[in-house]
Design a protein around this motif. Structure first.
Motif, PDB file in Angstrom:
ATOM      1  N   SER A 196       0.790  -1.193   0.095  1.00 47.23           N
ATOM      2  CA  SER A 196       0.011  -0.284   0.227  1.00 47.23           C
ATOM      3  C   SER A 196       0.719   1.232  -0.083  1.00 47.23           C
ATOM      4  O   SER A 196       2.039   1.271   0.439  1.00 47.23           O
ATOM      5  CB  SER A 196      -0.951  -0.062   1.286  1.00 47.23           C
ATOM      6  OG  SER A 196       0.013  -0.058   2.544  1.00 47.23           O
ATOM      7  N   GLU A 198       1.411   5.251   0.993  1.00 51.26           N
ATOM      8  CA  GLU A 198       1.013   5.942   2.119  1.00 51.26           C
ATOM      9  C   GLU A 198       0.809   7.466   1.719  1.00 51.26           C
ATOM     10  O   GLU A 198       2.040   8.015   1.087  1.00 51.26           O
ATOM     11  CB  GLU A 198       2.048   5.910   3.226  1.00 51.26           C
ATOM     12  CG  GLU A 198       1.798   6.796   4.428  1.00 51.26           C
ATOM     13  CD  GLU A 198       2.962   6.890   5.426  1.00 51.26           C
ATOM     14  OE1 GLU A 198       2.791   6.453   6.888  1.00 51.26           O
ATOM     15  OE2 GLU A 198       4.165   7.385   5.105  1.00 51.26           O
ATOM     16  N   ARG A 207      -2.746  10.075   7.977  1.00 48.73           N
ATOM     17  CA  ARG A 207      -2.097   9.152   6.971  1.00 48.73           C
ATOM     18  C   ARG A 207      -3.090   8.219   6.436  1.00 48.73           C
ATOM     19  O   ARG A 207      -3.927   7.752   7.280  1.00 48.73           O
ATOM     20  CB  ARG A 207      -0.860   8.563   7.541  1.00 48.73           C
ATOM     21  CG  ARG A 207       0.207   9.371   7.913  1.00 48.73           C
ATOM     22  CD  ARG A 207       1.327   8.769   8.951  1.00 48.73           C
ATOM     23  NE  ARG A 207       2.057   9.476   9.312  1.00 48.73           N
ATOM     24  CZ  ARG A 207       3.513   9.708   9.129  1.00 48.73           C
ATOM     25  NH1 ARG A 207       3.941   9.097   8.043  1.00 48.73           N
ATOM     26  NH2 ARG A 207       4.274  10.780   9.561  1.00 48.73           N
ATOM     27  N   TYR A 209      -3.601   4.853   3.654  1.00 45.04           N
ATOM     28  CA  TYR A 209      -3.049   3.882   3.153  1.00 45.04           C
ATOM     29  C   TYR A 209      -3.777   3.309   1.906  1.00 45.04           C
ATOM     30  O   TYR A 209      -4.981   2.756   2.052  1.00 45.04           O
ATOM     31  CB  TYR A 209      -2.576   2.652   3.947  1.00 45.04           C
ATOM     32  CG  TYR A 209      -1.373   3.330   4.776  1.00 45.04           C
ATOM     33  CD1 TYR A 209      -0.169   3.340   4.916  1.00 45.04           C
ATOM     34  CD2 TYR A 209      -2.198   4.019   6.028  1.00 45.04           C
ATOM     35  CE1 TYR A 209       0.621   3.726   5.774  1.00 45.04           C
ATOM     36  CE2 TYR A 209      -1.151   4.408   6.836  1.00 45.04           C
ATOM     37  CZ  TYR A 209       0.344   4.340   6.924  1.00 45.04           C
ATOM     38  OH  TYR A 209       1.040   4.854   7.891  1.00 45.04           O
ATOM     39  N   GLU A 211      -4.456   0.754  -1.788  1.00 43.11           N
ATOM     40  CA  GLU A 211      -4.053  -0.168  -2.745  1.00 43.11           C
ATOM     41  C   GLU A 211      -4.975  -0.024  -3.935  1.00 43.11           C
ATOM     42  O   GLU A 211      -6.128   0.313  -3.684  1.00 43.11           O
ATOM     43  CB  GLU A 211      -4.185  -1.344  -2.072  1.00 43.11           C
ATOM     44  CG  GLU A 211      -2.993  -1.640  -0.961  1.00 43.11           C
ATOM     45  CD  GLU A 211      -3.170  -3.096  -0.623  1.00 43.11           C
ATOM     46  OE1 GLU A 211      -3.742  -3.950  -1.062  1.00 43.11           O
ATOM     47  OE2 GLU A 211      -2.262  -3.494   0.513  1.00 43.11           O
ATOM     48  N   ALA A 333      -2.201   9.798  -1.830  1.00 46.26           N
ATOM     49  CA  ALA A 333      -2.244   8.229  -1.808  1.00 46.26           C
ATOM     50  C   ALA A 333      -2.531   7.529  -3.102  1.00 46.26           C
ATOM     51  O   ALA A 333      -2.040   6.638  -3.385  1.00 46.26           O
ATOM     52  CB  ALA A 333      -2.874   7.949  -0.591  1.00 46.26           C
TER      53      ALA A 333
END
Length: 453
Positions: A196, A198, A207, A209, A211, A333
């Motif tokens: 992933s 960040e 933050r 994360y 995918e 991200a």
């Protein structure tokens, strides 16, 4: 409505808008139930206010015959309902259920910038563009925020030529037109599952994360056809939409946590037990929508991608996780995850069929192959041969003049939108650089490090 009852509640579907030099905007559609009368106050569902019908006419072929009223089962033409557009439902009751919206299979793939040659025509020009976009649902009109130019996006070079012709001849506005621009799509060729990316907020307190993974073709096609709808998904609707995704082979439990749909892209919340995440839901969706409009490679629209939020760390104080912090973090991200998943460019292609006499068909095949076209079939019928295949839209500019020259004007051809295909890897660098230069971006493509901070 099934009984086509003239005494039932009014239900009218608008299918076409055209401009009349005397009456102005004319809305044409079929009445499925009820009767519409001159002077009635009606609602175009989705509009902010009701409007009065100024004129009611019966359509007989291409002729409009003015009458006091038109009953169900007939094709009617209305004037005075300015908020009507193709696909809009007209009723007497604001709370009636509308017809399903008309969806167009083809997406605009070519864009030109237009502006009036004389500034005194500007108010008339703006009004004409608004009318044209209502009359032709496959035409998209927008404004370049930096230059103020009006941008026309259509199905191809010919479509936009006809639109410009209508502006100049029917509306009497002389315009300056830029060179046509092809609208590409960004996507990914693999995923970054388990790796992933960040994204940090500017204040470093939040933050996210992310995918990403490419969606299967059948799911992308279903999204394009509007099977699942579009926009943010309400919590009470997420289960039903997730079940429909499962019918196409997607993970049911994962898709029941869907946040939003944007075109052919989906955003899913795959986190567990993150405190205060529900408070930033709308901001996360906004960041996702931003990336769907402008991808990381060349700021072209995103296509066929599933974005998964797999983890998040949020500041406990709401003032430190507002829009200025959350949206950039989510945006970075997602863009970083897309680059980590190997970004690719898709280009629009079109099906072509060219019919010409046998003695000039060699010139036709030469023109098609030099433009990266693929010839799939060449049937012969008597003295006429046909070339059937596909060709990139980017290579089609000026094709009409070249094909006429190659066949002494004896060829007849037509084209049809055929969706998007992978841009050949050998052209990826040059096409990306060309797009970035045109948009005023830095020549070098950003890497993952660009979105780390």
């Amino acid at each position: 409505m099934l009984g086509c009852d003239p005494n039932g509640p009014l239900s009218l579907m608008i299918t076409k808008i055209w401009m009349d030099p005397h009456a102005g905007e004319v809305a044409v559609g079929r009445i499925y139930s009820g009767t519409i009368k001159h002077g009635e106050t009606v609602w175009a569902l989705g509009a902010a206010k009701s409007e009065r019908v100024q004129q009611v006419s019966m359509m007989v072929g291409s002729d409009r015959i003015q009458v006091p009223e038109v009953s169900s089962g007939n094709i009617v033409a209305l004037t005075g309902v300015r908020s009507a557009a193709a696909g809009v439902t007209i009723t007497l009751d604001e709370d009636s259920t509308p017809f399903e919206a008309i969806r167009h299979y083809s997406e605009p793939v070519v864009t030109v910038a237009v502006e009036p040659k004389s500034m005194k025509d500007l108010p008339k020009f703006i009004d004409a563009l608004r009318t044209l976009s209502k009359a032709d649902a496959s035409l998209q009109v927008s404004t370049n925020q930096e230059t103020g130019e009006a941008l026309l996006a259509g199905m191809g070079e010919l479509h936009l030529e006809i639109t410009v012709y209508r502006l100049e001849e029917e509306q009497g506005i002389k315009v300056t037109v830029s060179e046509p621009i092809v609208v590409y799509r960004e996507s990914i060729s693999s995923d970054n599952n388990g790796r992933s990316f960040e994204g940090k907020s500017p204040n470093r307190h939040n933050r996210f994360y992310i995918e990403t993974e490419p969606l299967p073709d059948d799911v992308t096609d279903a999204l394009r056809e509007g099977v699942f709808g579009d926009g943010p998904v309400r919590l009470k609707d997420a289960k039903g939409i997730g079940d429909r995704f499962a019918e196409l082979g997607m993970d049911k439990d994962l898709m029941r946590k869907i946040y939003a749909i944007n075109g052919t892209n989906v955003m899913v919340n795959d986190t567990k037990g993150i405190q205060n995440l529900h408070e930033t839901r709308e901001l996360i969706i906004e960041g996702f929508n931003d990336v769907c409009k402008k991808g990381p490679v060349a700021e072209e629209p995103l296509m066929g991608v599933m974005v998964r939020l797999v983890d998040a760390k949020l500041h406990e104080d709401a003032i430190h996780r507002g829009p200025a912090q959350t949206i950039p973090a989510v945006r970075n991200a997602i863009k970083g995850a897309l680059l980590r998943s190997k970004s690719v460019i898709f280009e629009p292609i079109q099906k072509i069929r060219i019919d010409a006499p046998n003695d000039v068909i060699g010139g036709v095949t030469r023109e098609v192959t030099t433009r990266r076209g693929v010839i799939e079939d060449m049937p012969v019928d008597g003295n006429t041969a046909s070339v059937i295949g596909t060709m990139p839209v980017a290579e089609s500019f000026g094709f009409s003049n070249d094909i006429r020259a190659a066949t002494q004007g004896r060829a007849v051809w037509n084209t049809e939108n055929a969706g998007y295909v992978h841009l050949p890897p050998s052209l990826f660098g040059s096409v990306t650089a060309e797009i970035r230069e045109r948009k005023g971006l830095k020549q070098e493509m950003p890497g993952e490090a660009h979105y780390t901070d």
